[in-house]
Design a protein around this motif. Structure first.
Motif, mmCIF file in Angstrom:
data_model
loop_
_atom_site.group_PDB
_atom_site.id
_atom_site.type_symbol
_atom_site.label_atom_id
_atom_site.label_comp_id
_atom_site.label_asym_id
_atom_site.label_seq_id
_atom_site.Cartn_x
_atom_site.Cartn_y
_atom_site.Cartn_z
ATOM 1 N N GLY A 189 0.766 -1.264 0.046
ATOM 2 C CA GLY A 189 -0.009 -0.183 0.089
ATOM 3 C C GLY A 189 0.967 1.469 0.283
ATOM 4 N N LEU A 190 1.749 1.097 0.570
ATOM 5 C CA LEU A 190 2.763 2.346 0.607
ATOM 6 C C LEU A 190 3.643 2.375 -0.019
ATOM 7 C CD1 LEU A 190 3.374 2.551 4.365
ATOM 8 C CD2 LEU A 190 1.503 3.524 3.218
ATOM 9 N N ASN A 191 4.124 1.489 -0.953
ATOM 10 C CA ASN A 191 5.028 1.256 -2.549
ATOM 11 C C ASN A 191 4.194 1.068 -3.547
ATOM 12 O OD1 ASN A 191 7.201 1.705 -4.857
ATOM 13 N ND2 ASN A 191 9.021 1.248 -3.058
ATOM 14 N N SER A 214 -2.575 3.793 2.895
ATOM 15 C CA SER A 214 -1.697 4.643 1.546
ATOM 16 C C SER A 214 -3.164 5.512 0.828
ATOM 17 C CB SER A 214 -2.528 2.787 1.168
ATOM 18 O OG SER A 214 -2.018 3.808 -0.410
ATOM 19 N N THR A 215 -2.494 6.228 -0.024
ATOM 20 C CA THR A 215 -3.320 6.825 -0.461
ATOM 21 C C THR A 215 -4.266 7.245 -1.186
ATOM 22 O OG1 THR A 215 -1.475 7.927 -1.781
ATOM 23 C CG2 THR A 215 -1.419 9.256 0.817
ATOM 24 N N ASP A 216 -4.013 5.967 -2.104
ATOM 25 C CA ASP A 216 -4.672 5.068 -3.165
ATOM 26 C C ASP A 216 -4.673 4.306 -2.962
ATOM 27 O OD1 ASP A 216 -2.406 4.309 -3.023
ATOM 28 O OD2 ASP A 216 -1.841 4.399 -5.255
ATOM 29 N N ALA A 223 -6.348 -2.956 -7.553
ATOM 30 C CA ALA A 223 -5.258 -4.307 -8.481
ATOM 31 C C ALA A 223 -5.431 -5.580 -8.241
ATOM 32 C CB ALA A 223 -4.015 -2.818 -8.857
ATOM 33 N N ALA A 224 -5.165 -5.705 -7.216
ATOM 34 C CA ALA A 224 -4.357 -6.774 -6.549
ATOM 35 C C ALA A 224 -5.675 -7.935 -6.862
ATOM 36 C CB ALA A 224 -4.738 -5.948 -4.750
ATOM 37 N N ALA A 272 -11.690 1.335 2.155
ATOM 38 C CA ALA A 272 -11.885 0.933 1.426
ATOM 39 C C ALA A 272 -13.031 -0.170 1.012
ATOM 40 C CB ALA A 272 -10.239 0.248 0.594
ATOM 41 N N THR A 273 -12.966 -0.619 0.389
ATOM 42 C CA THR A 273 -13.863 -2.037 0.489
ATOM 43 C C THR A 273 -13.078 -3.133 -0.191
ATOM 44 O OG1 THR A 273 -15.153 -1.311 -1.409
ATOM 45 C CG2 THR A 273 -16.118 -0.138 0.488
ATOM 46 N N GLY A 274 -13.483 -4.198 -0.468
ATOM 47 C CA GLY A 274 -12.766 -5.412 -1.070
ATOM 48 C C GLY A 274 -11.987 -6.213 -0.260
#
Length: 402
Positions: A189-191, A214-216, A223-224, A272-274
């Motif tokens: 999440g950070l990179n 994480s900001t995104d 993506a994962a 977040a969700t998922g």
């Protein structure tokens, strides 16, 4: 009389001044000592305090984190009430999955009693196929904090719907089943650049855990999942050496009242969700405090989430703090990269194989370091030839069938 020399006269004057100097010095010493004594003994009043009022906005933030307001109870969405959805396709997919999936089991949890979706009930997917896009309709509620996971009105749960499909081992053939190993890699999440490389290397059955800071975060989780990985959310928890070692501003702390930790949990879950489950980030002290941990696990169960205990704390109280025996959680048996060397990681993975052969299934935890990802990816490629199946961590949450 006038025969005395000038030196003798000076000596005579010097000898006459010495007693006076000594007396003056003694008086000064006495006065100084008296002043020191008065400074320590003469004033027991507390020091003056200066209070600075914070702006209203800062006070509001403090109030939220300290839990002056109660966390809202999990909301079960009513599919028949016209709850607005903006993704009809996702609704259809969820319904299809629920129908195809076998299953509904007996109700679980502390505040509901109805049929719920079982882990492992989703139909198998082709290798390389993506997981369903998040959020899945019915599995979230909209709150001021963001989207929070819920159990849908028809019993679908995040722990089952967001997990990667796997083939459950039938109870009557468990002894003949091949050993299974589940691996979770934490710290994503950070990179984003490194996360992308890891997705290229790791097989889809390796589960990934993301930091809530994480900001995104949602983009990276998407993506994962598009790459086939099930995802867990990290919950920062108080370590024994806190605050010297601080996992972050929303860390769950044993020093906070229950309501405050519930508010922090709500903030974390709404990032977040998922995700199918949560996993502790550090947390030696918090996980060892049964009274602090129990309400957190109860909320996770009520929201249809599982929990992974990284298992690196000797005093973890997860087993005794679990709401009941239907709560879906698992403790990892080994940290595969406790020693950051290729040889030590390989040895830890070999140890996991031995555990899986003895117990049927073993769970390992690693961190998102390039060396860990590289060794796990190479090891996983040869696992099938050893007669061992690699499965997602959600497969280890399945409760034994009675």
């Amino acid at each position: 009389m006038n025969t005395l020399s000038s030196d003798e006269s000076a000596q005579t004057r010097s000898a006459g001044l010495n007693p006076l100097a000594i007396a003056v010095f003694a008086v000064a010493l006495l006065i100084g000592g008296l002043l020191v004594w008065l400074s320590f003994a003469g004033n027991n009043a507390p020091p003056t305090q200066i209070v600075v009022a914070l702006p209203e906005a800062e006070n509001n933030t403090s109030e939220t984190l300290m839990g002056d307001a109660s966390a809202p109870a999990p909301q079960v969405l009513d599919a028949m009430s016209g709850q607005p959805t903006n993704d009809e396709a996702a609704t259809a997919d969820t319904a299809a999955d629920t129908e195809a999936g076998t299953g509904k089991g007996t109700g679980t949890g502390t505040d509901f009693d109805r049929d719920v979706q079982k882990i492992g009930s989703l139909p198998m997917i082709a290798p390389g196929a993506p997981l369903a896009a998040a959020p899945i309709a019915g599995l979230y509620e909209e709150t001021a904090a963001g989207l929070l996971p819920v159990i849908s009105a028809d019993g679908a749960r995040p722990v089952a719907s967001y997990a990667r499909p796997f083939a459950p081992v039938p109870a009557d053939t468990a002894e003949a089943a091949r050993p299974r190993i589940a691996i979770m890699i934490t710290g994503f999440g950070l990179n984003r650049t490194f996360a992308g490389r890891a997705l290229e290397q790791l097989p889809a059955d390796v589960s990934l855990a993301f930091t809530p800071y994480s900001t995104d975060l949602q983009e990276q989780i998407n993506a994962a999942r598009a790459d086939g990985h099930e995802v867990a959310l990290e919950l920062p928890m108080e370590p024994f050496d806190y605050p010297d070692n601080d996992p972050g501003p929303y860390t769950l702390l044993t020093s906070l009242p229950e309501e405050a930790n519930q508010k922090r949990l709500e903030w974390l879950l709404a990032r977040a969700t998922g995700y199918f489950a949560t996993v502790n980030r550090q947390g030696g002290r918090y996980l060892s405090d049964e009274d602090a941990l129990r309400p957190i696990l109860g909320t996770l169960q009520a929201r249809g989430l599982g929990f992974i205990d990284t298992g690196d704390g000797a005093r973890n109280a997860t087993a005794t703090a679990a709401p009941d025996d239907t709560f879906e959680w698992v403790a990892a048996g080994q940290v595969v990269d406790a020693a950051k060397s290729p040889r030590q990681i390989d040895r830890a993975l070999a140890s996991l194989e031995a555990t899986a052969r003895d117990a049927g299934i073993a769970v390992g935890i690693g961190t998102a370091l390039p060396i860990t990802v590289e060794r796990v990816a190479e090891w996983a490629a040869g696992l099938n030839e050893k007669g061992i199946d690699l499965v997602p961590v959600s497969a280890a949450l399945v409760r034994p069938q009675g």
